[in-house]
Design an enzyme around this catalytic site. Structure first.
Site, PDB file in Angstrom:
ATOM      1  N   HIS A 194      45.291  40.767  46.124  1.00 15.19           N
ATOM      2  CA  HIS A 194      46.558  41.212  45.683  1.00 15.19           C
ATOM      3  C   HIS A 194      47.654  40.339  45.418  1.00 15.19           C
ATOM      4  O   HIS A 194      48.027  39.785  46.326  1.00 15.19           O
ATOM      5  CB  HIS A 194      47.135  42.565  46.378  1.00 15.19           C
ATOM      6  N   PHE A 195      47.609  39.785  44.152  1.00 14.64           N
ATOM      7  CA  PHE A 195      48.442  38.734  43.679  1.00 14.64           C
ATOM      8  C   PHE A 195      50.001  39.173  43.111  1.00 14.64           C
ATOM      9  O   PHE A 195      50.739  38.379  42.831  1.00 14.64           O
ATOM     10  CB  PHE A 195      48.080  37.831  42.657  1.00 14.64           C
ATOM     11  N   ARG A 196      50.259  40.422  43.311  1.00 14.67           N
ATOM     12  CA  ARG A 196      51.710  41.136  43.461  1.00 14.67           C
ATOM     13  C   ARG A 196      52.349  40.880  42.052  1.00 14.67           C
ATOM     14  O   ARG A 196      53.559  41.261  42.019  1.00 14.67           O
ATOM     15  CB  ARG A 196      52.580  40.485  44.636  1.00 14.67           C
ATOM     16  N   ASN A 201      48.077  47.744  42.018  1.00 12.36           N
ATOM     17  CA  ASN A 201      49.041  48.170  42.623  1.00 12.36           C
ATOM     18  C   ASN A 201      50.290  47.304  42.667  1.00 12.36           C
ATOM     19  O   ASN A 201      50.908  46.994  43.705  1.00 12.36           O
ATOM     20  CB  ASN A 201      48.913  48.746  43.935  1.00 12.36           C
ATOM     21  N   HIS A 227      39.594  52.629  47.948  1.00  9.36           N
ATOM     22  CA  HIS A 227      40.126  52.364  49.060  1.00  9.36           C
ATOM     23  C   HIS A 227      39.973  53.930  49.747  1.00  9.36           C
ATOM     24  O   HIS A 227      40.610  54.768  49.483  1.00  9.36           O
ATOM     25  CB  HIS A 227      41.755  52.103  48.993  1.00  9.36           C
ATOM     26  N   HIS A 287      36.585  47.327  51.878  1.00 13.04           N
ATOM     27  CA  HIS A 287      36.792  47.002  53.208  1.00 13.04           C
ATOM     28  C   HIS A 287      36.446  48.043  54.204  1.00 13.04           C
ATOM     29  O   HIS A 287      37.150  48.922  54.924  1.00 13.04           O
ATOM     30  CB  HIS A 287      38.412  46.636  53.429  1.00 13.04           C
ATOM     31  N   ASP A 332      40.654  41.087  50.573  1.00 10.04           N
ATOM     32  CA  ASP A 332      41.912  41.802  50.546  1.00 10.04           C
ATOM     33  C   ASP A 332      43.177  40.942  50.747  1.00 10.04           C
ATOM     34  O   ASP A 332      44.099  41.411  51.477  1.00 10.04           O
ATOM     35  CB  ASP A 332      41.615  43.042  51.480  1.00 10.04           C
ATOM     36  N   HIS A 365      52.744  39.736  52.252  1.00 15.79           N
ATOM     37  CA  HIS A 365      54.171  40.003  52.432  1.00 15.79           C
ATOM     38  C   HIS A 365      54.991  38.868  53.354  1.00 15.79           C
ATOM     39  O   HIS A 365      54.314  38.069  53.898  1.00 15.79           O
ATOM     40  CB  HIS A 365      54.297  41.415  53.325  1.00 15.79           C
TER      41      HIS A 365
END
Length: 445
Positions: free
Chosen positions: A64-66, A96, A181, A234, A306, A310
């Site tokens: 997840h590189f946001r 996401n 997921h 996961h 994964d 944050h």
């Protein structure tokens, strides 16, 4: 051989489909041209791999590189920088973001953002929703798309398909393997009141093992009903591993390094919010089952980090206000090589989980093997190097790792992407020139 090569990786121990042994690797036009004795050959560039081990390039199939929308946590440049420094040659990035990646425009936007900014090769998942389910057969064929991703349990962001009818609709429309997921959102909702303020040891009680196996049983049943292929991300529980080993006809399996390395309650007591992720770090009983069935008995197909960063400020909130997720793309290789050094995992199994497995599960084109005519993607490691993982080493924008202070045995020394040395001895080299990964099922577009 006397041919001239663009790059020769010389003098290392090569580990690939043919076994392990001393060999050179010759590269022409970004592809592997020869593996063997190239002592008489010349090249525009020679990498001295004496004393090192040359592996097929590590592919991390869950990050997840946001970007876009959450760049204060991470972006495509910083995330791929961390990947390259960690010995990773390609990443598959999750949908996401804000906006979610759910249509041709948002997919094209990510590819445009990645161009000349990502150090590694890359692909992006398209998020499956109730609204776009009937269009997924077209969306999953977009250039740069690694497949469809569905959240059956809520996590970071607002992508969610909790109901059987919604999942059934997704599976009835996809043609490639769909990725999930798998946590039961209905049970999670019933258990949220079990969260104890400021007590992270309650996280695996809220998102308990039953939430995972309930969802995974439903998912496998729907896959068999629709004739679809699924990839369960996961996996964390003993029950899921014992169940999924009987359903490998439709289901492939991912495990993360952190679920193999950390255990509750100790991780929560020591790390607090920095151990919080979804699905949770679980008790030693579940960790042991991941090793037995996932690693030793071969149920797991891939390792994914994964990587889900944050900020420290966000993580400083008391549970359950603290967000779930931890960085991991830069530490995947040293963590797992330490397990190799400790005898829990063979180097050959590590290779299969980080390159060959990705090729089989996702059908990468010319990627995922160290063999003639494949992309010259190489992860070069020092299996004997002893180093300590620290916060300060991390290139991720969040600037922390749950493995600060971890004594690793085995370390990535160089990352070569399509014949280009992008990392050597902990330093990035040149400019970012990552390209979209191509897939066998969508070569025609």
């Amino acid at each position: 051989m006397t041919q001239t090569y663009d790059l020769i990786v010389r003098g290392g121990e090569v580990a690939n489909h043919a076994g392990r042994g001393k060999a050179d690797v010759g590269v022409i036009d970004g592809r592997i041209a020869f593996i063997g004795d190239l002592s008489q050959a010349s090249a525009g560039e020679v990498f001295d791999a004496t004393g090192l081990t040359v592996l097929p390039g590590v592919i991390d199939t869950q990050v997840h590189f946001r970007e876009p929308g959450l760049e204060w946590k991470e972006d495509l440049e910083t995330g791929s920088r961390a990947a390259a420094l960690g010995g990773v040659v390609a990443v598959f990035e999750m949908p996401n973001t804000n906006p979610n990646t759910t249509d041709p425009d948002t997919m094209a936007d990510k590819l445009a953002r990645a161009k000349d900014r990502m150090w590694t090769d890359h692909a992006f998942y398209v998020g499956g929703t109730h609204e776009n389910a009937e269009h997924l057969a077209d969306l999953e064929r977009l250039p740069g798309c690694c497949g469809v991703k569905v959240f059956m349990g809520a996590s970071t962001g607002d992508l969610l398909i909790a109901d059987d009818e919604g999942v059934r609709k997704v599976l009835s429309n996809v043609r490639r393997r769909a990725t999930f997921h798998s946590e039961d959102e209905y049970r999670l909702g019933e258990r949220r009141n079990l969260a104890r303020t400021g007590d992270w040891t309650s996280h695996p009680e809220v998102r308990d093992a039953e939430s995972a196996i309930m969802s995974t049983r439903r998912l496998v049943g729907l896959a068999k009903e629709t004739g679809a292929r699924i990839h369960v991300l996961h996996v964390t529980t003993k029950d899921e591993m014992e169940f999924l080993r009987f359903h490998k006809d439709v289901a492939t399996v991912e495990i993360t390094p952190q679920h193999l390395t950390l255990a509750a309650p100790e991780a929560y007591e020591r790390l607090g919010a920095y151990a919080q992720m979804n699905p949770p770090i679980r008790s030693q009983e579940h960790v042991d089952a991941l090793w037995l069935w996932g690693m030793q008995q071969g149920v797991a197909d891939v390792l994914g980090s994964d990587h889900a960063p944050h900020t420290k400020e966000e993580k400083s909130k008391p549970y359950p206000a603290s967000p779930s997720g931890m960085p991991g793309v830069q530490t995947l290789v040293p963590l797992m090589l330490t397990h190799v050094a400790n005898g829990r995992l063979s180097l050959e199994r590590f290779i299969d989980l980080t390159s060959g497995g990705a090729q089989r599960v996702f059908g990468t084109a010319n990627k995922g093997r160290m063999a003639v005519s494949y992309d010259a993607d190489l992860t070069i490691v020092d299996l004997k190097a002893k180093k300590t993982i620290t916060h300060d080493q991390q290139a991720t924008r969040c600037g922390w790792t749950p493995f600060d202070g971890f004594e690793a045995t085995g370390w990535p020394v160089a990352t070569i992407v399509r014949g280009r040395v992008v990392m050597k001895d902990g330093e990035l080299i040149g400019q970012a020139h990552g390209q979209p990964v191509r897939f066998q099922e969508t070569l025609a577009g």
